[in-house]
Design a protein around this motif. Structure first.
Motif, PDB file in Angstrom:
ATOM      1  N   ARG A 121       2.758   6.742   1.229  1.00  0.00           N
ATOM      2  CA  ARG A 121       1.100   7.289   1.895  1.00  0.00           C
ATOM      3  C   ARG A 121       1.435   7.069   3.254  1.00  0.00           C
ATOM      4  O   ARG A 121       1.092   7.958   4.093  1.00  0.00           O
ATOM      5  CB  ARG A 121       0.043   6.283   1.366  1.00  0.00           C
ATOM      6  N   ASP A 122       1.879   6.045   3.824  1.00  0.00           N
ATOM      7  CA  ASP A 122       1.992   5.774   5.305  1.00  0.00           C
ATOM      8  C   ASP A 122       2.753   7.115   5.944  1.00  0.00           C
ATOM      9  O   ASP A 122       2.609   7.527   7.048  1.00  0.00           O
ATOM     10  CB  ASP A 122       2.537   4.618   5.510  1.00  0.00           C
ATOM     11  N   SER A 157       6.344   3.012   2.237  1.00  0.00           N
ATOM     12  CA  SER A 157       5.290   3.440   1.688  1.00  0.00           C
ATOM     13  C   SER A 157       4.971   4.992   1.769  1.00  0.00           C
ATOM     14  O   SER A 157       5.097   5.462   2.767  1.00  0.00           O
ATOM     15  CB  SER A 157       3.652   2.868   2.451  1.00  0.00           C
ATOM     16  N   SER A 170       1.102  10.364   6.105  1.00  0.00           N
ATOM     17  CA  SER A 170      -0.099  10.408   7.017  1.00  0.00           C
ATOM     18  C   SER A 170       0.596  10.511   8.453  1.00  0.00           C
ATOM     19  O   SER A 170       0.145  11.486   9.135  1.00  0.00           O
ATOM     20  CB  SER A 170      -0.976   9.422   7.010  1.00  0.00           C
ATOM     21  N   LEU A 171       1.972  10.232   8.462  1.00  0.00           N
ATOM     22  CA  LEU A 171       2.604  10.294   9.826  1.00  0.00           C
ATOM     23  C   LEU A 171       3.002  11.840   9.776  1.00  0.00           C
ATOM     24  O   LEU A 171       2.901  12.514  10.940  1.00  0.00           O
ATOM     25  CB  LEU A 171       3.786   9.290   9.946  1.00  0.00           C
ATOM     26  N   ARG A 225       0.924  -1.111   0.058  1.00  0.00           N
ATOM     27  CA  ARG A 225       0.020   0.070  -0.201  1.00  0.00           C
ATOM     28  C   ARG A 225       0.816   1.205  -0.090  1.00  0.00           C
ATOM     29  O   ARG A 225       1.871   1.209   0.487  1.00  0.00           O
ATOM     30  CB  ARG A 225      -1.078  -0.014   1.187  1.00  0.00           C
ATOM     31  N   GLY A 226       0.174   2.342  -0.623  1.00  0.00           N
ATOM     32  CA  GLY A 226       1.059   3.659  -0.546  1.00  0.00           C
ATOM     33  C   GLY A 226       2.300   3.839  -1.528  1.00  0.00           C
ATOM     34  O   GLY A 226       3.186   4.342  -1.025  1.00  0.00           O
ATOM     35  N   GLU A 237       9.435   4.140   9.827  1.00  0.00           N
ATOM     36  CA  GLU A 237       8.275   3.562  10.327  1.00  0.00           C
ATOM     37  C   GLU A 237       7.324   3.544   9.086  1.00  0.00           C
ATOM     38  O   GLU A 237       6.592   2.404   8.790  1.00  0.00           O
ATOM     39  CB  GLU A 237       7.452   4.904  11.151  1.00  0.00           C
ATOM     40  N   ALA A 238       7.479   4.383   7.921  1.00  0.00           N
ATOM     41  CA  ALA A 238       6.737   4.040   6.800  1.00  0.00           C
ATOM     42  C   ALA A 238       7.012   2.806   5.931  1.00  0.00           C
ATOM     43  O   ALA A 238       6.166   2.171   5.208  1.00  0.00           O
ATOM     44  CB  ALA A 238       6.866   5.409   5.948  1.00  0.00           C
TER      45      ALA A 238
END
Ligand SMILES: [Zn+2]
Length: 583
Positions: free
Chosen positions: A215-216, A213, A219-220, A47-48, A209-210
């Motif tokens: 997108r992840d 991704s 959003s963080l 994802r992302g 952490e992403a």
């Protein structure tokens, strides 16, 4: 104006803006300029990483009426409509909620008609793996001979769920996780444009952490931006996102390899005080040791490790100072610890025990050495050592416990008789007077037994152990009501994981020798775990004492050693007439 989330605000509007995926982007652009775009395309990846983004860019490029083939103009009617999300010829379907055959039939009906405005009808089906088998079958025929005015673009996170019949009719593009360095650079660019000062380490924590991704990660960043002001520190990241500075693993690894248990526990406590999730912590630590191993065995570890330069340098440095075997051993001990964590009612303790084992690891005797030792014993080269063999002159054979050498097992039993201190010498004389034969004579045992008692002197015993094997003391303290019963020293624990380490072969042997030295009695150490085997409560029950006895025998170092050497398991244990099963 309402706040637009970063993922939307920073969605690439042309191929040059796409983060990562260079190979796929180049192929797609080539297809566009050569007018060789396949009518069915499948984008796969986690994802992302840009699957639907690329599908939309393709749609925009295909229907753009002004720009270059691979550079949509963003000004024509088609481009503007697609960007606004209301293009009539672009159908975006969520495969998860439109998965049945009926939806596919409607879709097929729809594509029979020519596009309303643009050149092509473009169908994007996201999460296409969610379609039912019937729906896939209904699509097949269309994919075999797609109408010239239709392009299908599928996106999936689970490539393996797509039927092979569909796969073979699509041009496939596998999107990779975006490399760490590219993510960091991208987030730094966003922070700058959004006029927020974010520390480099904070950006790295977010990128880590992403996990590749975009997108992840965005959003963080969103969360951070809405929390902080114009400046965001490492501490903010830790507080808002619950992430820790990865230097903590670096420090912990160094402490572990230096066998500095106190430092390990200190660092671990810090992470817990910061509110870090225990499972996550254990996983990350394992990941760090995996990285150490890779750095040890691979000439260019960066090819396998996606890390910031600083961390890579630290990992290379730590790995250089340890052998491959050691790193492997630490890795497996930590792995074991983190697995035990899952089942323990005290997961934190389980992990601490893993640290314990790891810091002790350097002292584990290799199997080959044990075998050699056994050979010596069998050949009678070395006098039977107290901890391994049972029928020794327990009461009189040892030196004064407090002055015992740090490796009691290697002290030959006979030599000790020359250094027996005066007080014990006297006791010995008395016992010998009473019973001429000292070996295994009950009076001798009972006389000396008056010296130290399990219940009364337990605290002193723990202290005694603490001086010789520091880590054992806190474990022994967990033991509820130690007692002596029929030649056994019974240690009861509430949680099996508390005494797991202590029960390990080498450690039990050592404990057994401490018991012998301190209490002057060759008690068999027997473990009882609350709940585990507590079938009946009758503690004096004969059947239970037999079970306890057998368990004691199973714990017997000699039996365990034999089991270990012959890679066997202890099956049935038969007790002889003597009851103690000495020989
Ligand atoms: Zn255009």
């Amino acid at each position: 104006m309402s706040y637009l989330v970063l993922a939307r605000k920073w969605r690439p509007q042309n191929f040059a803006e796409v983060v990562g995926q260079q190979a796929v982007v180049r192929t797609l652009r080539n297809a566009l300029t050569r007018n060789r775009v396949a009518h069915a395309m499948l984008f796969s990846g986690v994802r992302g990483v840009g699957k639907t983004t690329l599908a939309r860019l393709m749609a925009k490029a295909l229907n753009c009426s002004q720009g270059e083939p691979d550079v949509p103009c963003d000004r024509c009617e088609s481009c503007l409509e697609i960007m606004a999300g209301n293009a009539m010829d672009l159908h975006e379907i969520d495969g998860a909620s439109n998965r049945g055959i009926q939806e596919i039939r409607e879709l097929k009906e729809n594509i029979r008609f020519f596009p309303a405005k643009g050149r092509y009808k473009i169908i994007i089906i996201d999460e296409v793996h969610m379609l039912t088998t019937e729906a896939f079958n209904a699509l097949l025929k269309t994919l075999e001979e797609p109408p010239a005015h239709v392009y299908f673009m599928f996106a999936t996170t689970e490539l393996h769920k797509i039927p092979i019949t569909i796969l073979s009719r699509c041009q496939r593009y596998e999107l990779k996780r975006v490399p760490f360095v590219e993510l960091v650079a991208f987030f730094a660019r966003i922070a700058e444009a959004e006029k927020v000062v974010v520390s480099q380490r904070a950006l790295e924590m977010i990128a880590r952490e992403a996990e590749g991704s975009v997108r992840d990660g965005l959003s963080l960043l969103d969360q951070l931006f809405s929390f902080g002001g114009a400046e965001i520190s490492d501490g903010d990241v830790a507080e808002v996102l619950g992430l820790v500075d990865r230097r903590i693993y670096e420090n912990l690894a160094r402490a572990l390899l230096a066998a500095d248990l106190a430092a390990c526990l200190e660092i671990f406590a810090q992470s817990q005080a910061a509110g870090m999730d225990l499972k996550r912590f254990a996983n990350d630590l394992l990941g760090f040791f995996r990285a150490l191993l890779i750095a040890k065995v691979k000439a260019r570890p960066e090819e396998l490790l996606d890390l910031a330069d600083q961390e890579l340098a630290a990992i290379k440095d730590i790995a250089a100072g340890a052998s491959q075997e050691t790193l492997y051993q630490y890795f497996s001990l930590l792995l074991k610890g983190s697995e035990e964590m899952q089942y323990s009612s005290r997961p934190r303790l389980a992990l601490e025990m893993a640290f314990l084992r790891a810091t002790q690891a350097g002292q584990i005797v290799p199997a080959a050495a044990l075998l050699g030792r056994l050979d010596e014993l069998l050949a009678g080269v070395v006098p039977e050592s107290r901890s391994v063999a049972r029928p020794v002159f327990a009461p009189i054979s040892t030196a004064e416990p407090e002055s015992a050498p740090s490796q009691p097992r290697t002290a030959p039993a006979v030599s000790a008789t020359y250094s027996v201190p005066l007080a014990e010498e006297k006791i010995k004389e008395r016992t010998e007077a009473a019973t001429p034969l000292p070996e295994q004579s009950p009076p001798a045992l009972s006389v000396l037994h008056q010296g130290r008692e399990v219940k009364r002197d337990w605290g002193a015993f723990v202290e005694y152990v603490k001086k010789r094997k520091h880590w054992m003391a806190p474990v022994l303290q967990l033991c509820a009501m130690p007692r002596e019963e029929g030649g056994q020293l019974i240690l009861k624990f509430d949680d099996p994981s508390d005494c797991k380490l202590l029960r390990e072969h080498d450690n039990l042997k050592l404990l057994q020798s401490f018991v012998l030295d301190f209490f002057q009695n060759d008690f068999r150490v027997v473990f009882k775990v609350a709940g585990a085997q507590a079938a009946g409560d009758g503690e004096n029950d004969e059947a239970e004492s037999l079970v306890a006895e057998r368990r004691g025998l199973a714990n017997d170092p000699m039996v365990q050693m034999a089991a270990e050497i012959f890679a066997g398991q202890i099956g049935s244990i038969r007790t002889g007439d003597g009851g103690k099963g000495n020989q």
